[in-house]
Design a protein around this motif. Structure first.
Motif, PDB file in Angstrom:
ATOM      1  N   GLN A  46       0.814  -1.206   0.000  1.00 18.89           N
ATOM      2  CA  GLN A  46       0.000   0.000   0.000  1.00 18.89           C
ATOM      3  C   GLN A  46       0.855   1.267   0.000  1.00 18.89           C
ATOM      4  OE1 GLN A  46      -2.921   0.159   3.103  1.00 18.89           O
ATOM      5  NE2 GLN A  46      -4.117   1.682   2.037  1.00 18.89           N
ATOM      6  N   LYS A  47       1.902   1.328   0.794  1.00 21.84           N
ATOM      7  CA  LYS A  47       2.763   2.510   0.836  1.00 21.84           C
ATOM      8  C   LYS A  47       3.438   2.738  -0.512  1.00 21.84           C
ATOM      9  CE  LYS A  47       6.509   4.899   3.151  1.00 21.84           C
ATOM     10  NZ  LYS A  47       6.351   5.967   2.256  1.00 21.84           N
ATOM     11  N   VAL A  48       3.942   1.672  -1.124  1.00 26.08           N
ATOM     12  CA  VAL A  48       4.601   1.790  -2.425  1.00 26.08           C
ATOM     13  C   VAL A  48       3.608   2.315  -3.457  1.00 26.08           C
ATOM     14  CG1 VAL A  48       5.718   0.500  -4.287  1.00 26.08           C
ATOM     15  CG2 VAL A  48       6.297   0.000  -1.911  1.00 26.08           C
ATOM     16  N   CYS A  49       2.412   1.769  -3.449  1.00 26.63           N
ATOM     17  CA  CYS A  49       1.370   2.191  -4.388  1.00 26.63           C
ATOM     18  C   CYS A  49       0.984   3.650  -4.143  1.00 26.63           C
ATOM     19  CB  CYS A  49       0.158   1.270  -4.240  1.00 26.63           C
ATOM     20  SG  CYS A  49      -1.246   1.726  -5.276  1.00 26.63           S
ATOM     21  N   ALA A  50       0.812   4.021  -2.877  1.00 29.76           N
ATOM     22  CA  ALA A  50       0.441   5.395  -2.535  1.00 29.76           C
ATOM     23  C   ALA A  50       1.543   6.374  -2.944  1.00 29.76           C
ATOM     24  CB  ALA A  50       0.154   5.503  -1.047  1.00 29.76           C
ATOM     25  N   ASP A  51       2.796   5.998  -2.711  1.00 31.53           N
ATOM     26  CA  ASP A  51       3.913   6.862  -3.098  1.00 31.53           C
ATOM     27  C   ASP A  51       3.978   7.041  -4.609  1.00 31.53           C
ATOM     28  OD1 ASP A  51       4.556   7.134  -0.429  1.00 31.53           O
ATOM     29  OD2 ASP A  51       6.335   5.846  -0.508  1.00 31.53           O
ATOM     30  N   ARG A  52       3.731   5.977  -5.345  1.00 29.96           N
ATOM     31  CA  ARG A  52       3.724   6.083  -6.815  1.00 29.96           C
ATOM     32  C   ARG A  52       2.605   6.993  -7.295  1.00 29.96           C
ATOM     33  NH1 ARG A  52       4.653  -0.145  -8.088  1.00 29.96           N
ATOM     34  NH2 ARG A  52       6.903  -0.170  -7.851  1.00 29.96           N
ATOM     35  N   ALA A  53       1.427   6.847  -6.682  1.00 26.28           N
ATOM     36  CA  ALA A  53       0.288   7.686  -7.066  1.00 26.28           C
ATOM     37  C   ALA A  53       0.581   9.152  -6.767  1.00 26.28           C
ATOM     38  CB  ALA A  53      -0.974   7.226  -6.337  1.00 26.28           C
ATOM     39  N   MET A  54       1.232   9.428  -5.631  1.00 21.03           N
ATOM     40  CA  MET A  54       1.582  10.803  -5.300  1.00 21.03           C
ATOM     41  C   MET A  54       2.609  11.342  -6.289  1.00 21.03           C
ATOM     42  SD  MET A  54       2.859  12.708  -1.798  1.00 21.03           S
ATOM     43  CE  MET A  54       3.788  11.313  -1.283  1.00 21.03           C
ATOM     44  N   MET A  55       3.600  10.546  -6.639  1.00 13.30           N
ATOM     45  CA  MET A  55       4.601  10.986  -7.618  1.00 13.30           C
ATOM     46  C   MET A  55       3.947  11.287  -8.958  1.00 13.30           C
ATOM     47  SD  MET A  55       7.838   8.560  -6.669  1.00 13.30           S
ATOM     48  CE  MET A  55       8.787   9.082  -8.081  1.00 13.30           C
ATOM     49  N   GLU A  56       2.998  10.461  -9.353  1.00 12.56           N
ATOM     50  CA  GLU A  56       2.293  10.685 -10.614  1.00 12.56           C
ATOM     51  C   GLU A  56       1.493  11.989 -10.561  1.00 12.56           C
ATOM     52  OE1 GLU A  56      -1.318   8.656 -13.115  1.00 12.56           O
ATOM     53  OE2 GLU A  56       0.145   7.307 -12.197  1.00 12.56           O
ATOM     54  N   TYR A  57       0.793  12.208  -9.434  1.00 15.43           N
ATOM     55  CA  TYR A  57       0.022  13.449  -9.278  1.00 15.43           C
ATOM     56  C   TYR A  57       0.951  14.659  -9.372  1.00 15.43           C
ATOM     57  CZ  TYR A  57      -2.949  17.083  -7.347  1.00 15.43           C
ATOM     58  OH  TYR A  57      -3.649  18.253  -7.173  1.00 15.43           O
ATOM     59  N   ILE A  58       2.079  14.586  -8.669  1.00 19.23           N
ATOM     60  CA  ILE A  58       3.012  15.713  -8.662  1.00 19.23           C
ATOM     61  C   ILE A  58       3.607  15.945 -10.047  1.00 19.23           C
ATOM     62  CG2 ILE A  58       5.242  16.494  -7.768  1.00 19.23           C
ATOM     63  CD1 ILE A  58       4.385  15.247  -5.069  1.00 19.23           C
ATOM     64  N   SER A  59       4.070  14.880 -10.690  1.00 18.77           N
ATOM     65  CA  SER A  59       4.697  15.060 -12.007  1.00 18.77           C
ATOM     66  C   SER A  59       3.696  15.557 -13.050  1.00 18.77           C
ATOM     67  CB  SER A  59       5.378  13.768 -12.466  1.00 18.77           C
ATOM     68  OG  SER A  59       4.442  12.753 -12.684  1.00 18.77           O
ATOM     69  N   THR A  60       2.431  15.217 -12.892  1.00 22.25           N
ATOM     70  CA  THR A  60       1.394  15.667 -13.819  1.00 22.25           C
ATOM     71  C   THR A  60       1.010  17.125 -13.583  1.00 22.25           C
ATOM     72  OG1 THR A  60       0.484  13.441 -13.970  1.00 22.25           O
ATOM     73  CG2 THR A  60      -0.982  15.235 -14.606  1.00 22.25           C
ATOM     74  N   ASN A  61       1.003  17.552 -12.320  1.00 20.17           N
ATOM     75  CA  ASN A  61       0.453  18.865 -11.986  1.00 20.17           C
ATOM     76  C   ASN A  61       1.482  19.944 -11.661  1.00 20.17           C
ATOM     77  OD1 ASN A  61      -2.577  18.376 -11.925  1.00 20.17           O
ATOM     78  ND2 ASN A  61      -1.795  16.681 -10.717  1.00 20.17           N
ATOM     79  N   LEU A  62       2.709  19.559 -11.405  1.00 17.31           N
ATOM     80  CA  LEU A  62       3.737  20.532 -11.057  1.00 17.31           C
ATOM     81  C   LEU A  62       4.276  21.199 -12.319  1.00 17.31           C
ATOM     82  CD1 LEU A  62       5.335  21.413  -8.420  1.00 17.31           C
ATOM     83  CD2 LEU A  62       7.158  19.995  -9.323  1.00 17.31           C
ATOM     84  N   ARG A  63       4.460  22.504 -12.254  1.00 17.35           N
ATOM     85  CA  ARG A  63       5.030  23.253 -13.369  1.00 17.35           C
ATOM     86  C   ARG A  63       6.358  23.857 -12.930  1.00 17.35           C
ATOM     87  NH1 ARG A  63      -0.632  26.222 -14.209  1.00 17.35           N
ATOM     88  NH2 ARG A  63      -0.328  26.217 -11.999  1.00 17.35           N
ATOM     89  N   TYR A  64       7.376  23.644 -13.723  1.00 14.70           N
ATOM     90  CA  TYR A  64       8.674  24.265 -13.427  1.00 14.70           C
ATOM     91  C   TYR A  64       8.470  25.764 -13.577  1.00 14.70           C
ATOM     92  CZ  TYR A  64      13.717  23.436 -12.867  1.00 14.70           C
ATOM     93  OH  TYR A  64      14.986  23.325 -12.364  1.00 14.70           O
ATOM     94  N   PRO A  65       8.718  26.545 -12.529  1.00 15.76           N
ATOM     95  CA  PRO A  65       8.464  27.983 -12.618  1.00 15.76           C
ATOM     96  C   PRO A  65       9.270  28.632 -13.748  1.00 15.76           C
ATOM     97  CG  PRO A  65       8.848  27.327 -10.339  1.00 15.76           C
ATOM     98  CD  PRO A  65       9.168  26.137 -11.199  1.00 15.76           C
ATOM     99  N   THR A  66       8.647  29.559 -14.441  1.00 18.36           N
ATOM    100  CA  THR A  66       9.285  30.237 -15.575  1.00 18.36           C
ATOM    101  C   THR A  66      10.598  30.893 -15.158  1.00 18.36           C
ATOM    102  OG1 THR A  66       7.132  30.646 -16.564  1.00 18.36           O
ATOM    103  CG2 THR A  66       8.954  31.995 -17.357  1.00 18.36           C
ATOM    104  N   GLU A  67      10.590  31.563 -14.017  1.00 22.68           N
ATOM    105  CA  GLU A  67      11.805  32.233 -13.540  1.00 22.68           C
ATOM    106  C   GLU A  67      12.930  31.218 -13.314  1.00 22.68           C
ATOM    107  OE1 GLU A  67      13.298  35.181  -9.927  1.00 22.68           O
ATOM    108  OE2 GLU A  67      11.284  34.337  -9.854  1.00 22.68           O
TER     109      GLU A  67
END
Length: 143
Positions: A46-67
């Motif tokens: 469960q922890k491995v699965c949850a960590d993967r899901a969080m990484m996927e959420y972050i990589s999908t929604n995080l934007r490298y700031p323009t600056e």
């Protein structure tokens, strides 16, 4: 994005047995630490699965700031927040900010989890859900 290489380091890598309580009944360590809510089949994984899901959420929604991108800046931002007993997040705050908008971007992302309806499995102590402080480090690497 081709400019975004990010790695997520979880400071809380395993459930810690014992309890450390901070003010206002917010724990920093509990028997079962909070997990990003994911559709996981096997309890042991469960922890491995949850960590993967969080990484996927972050990589999908995080934007490298323009600056940061313009300056080719890299670094690790750390944001803390409280996982409430209902799985929502509260009190997000930047603990470490490498600058160039990176800390603010991780803070935006944590706030977006509530807005997007992303919930967490709350921490458990003595068989009951409790409020737990969680620290989320996100490393920005330009490349």
């Amino acid at each position: 994005m081709r400019y975004l290489y990010l790695s997520l380091l979880l400071l809380l890598s395993a459930a810690v047995f014992g309890q450390t309580e901070t003010t206002d009944s917010v724990f920093t360590e509990v028997e079962q630490m909070p997990l990003f809510r994911a559709d996981c089949n096997k309890a042991k994984k469960q922890k491995v699965c949850a960590d993967r899901a969080m990484m996927e959420y972050i990589s999908t929604n995080l934007r490298y700031p323009t600056e940061a991108r313009n300056e080719k800046a890299e670094g690790m931002a750390v944001v803390s927040f409280i996982v409430e007993t209902d799985g929502t997040l509260s009190s997000p705050a930047i603990l470490r900010n490498p600058g160039y908008g990176m800390g603010e971007e991780v803070l935006r992302l944590v706030r977006a989890m509530n807005a997007d309806g992303v919930s967490w499995t709350p921490g458990i102590q003595d068989g009951k859900p409790v409020r737990v402080e969680f620290k989320l480090p996100v490393k920005f690497k330009y490349g």
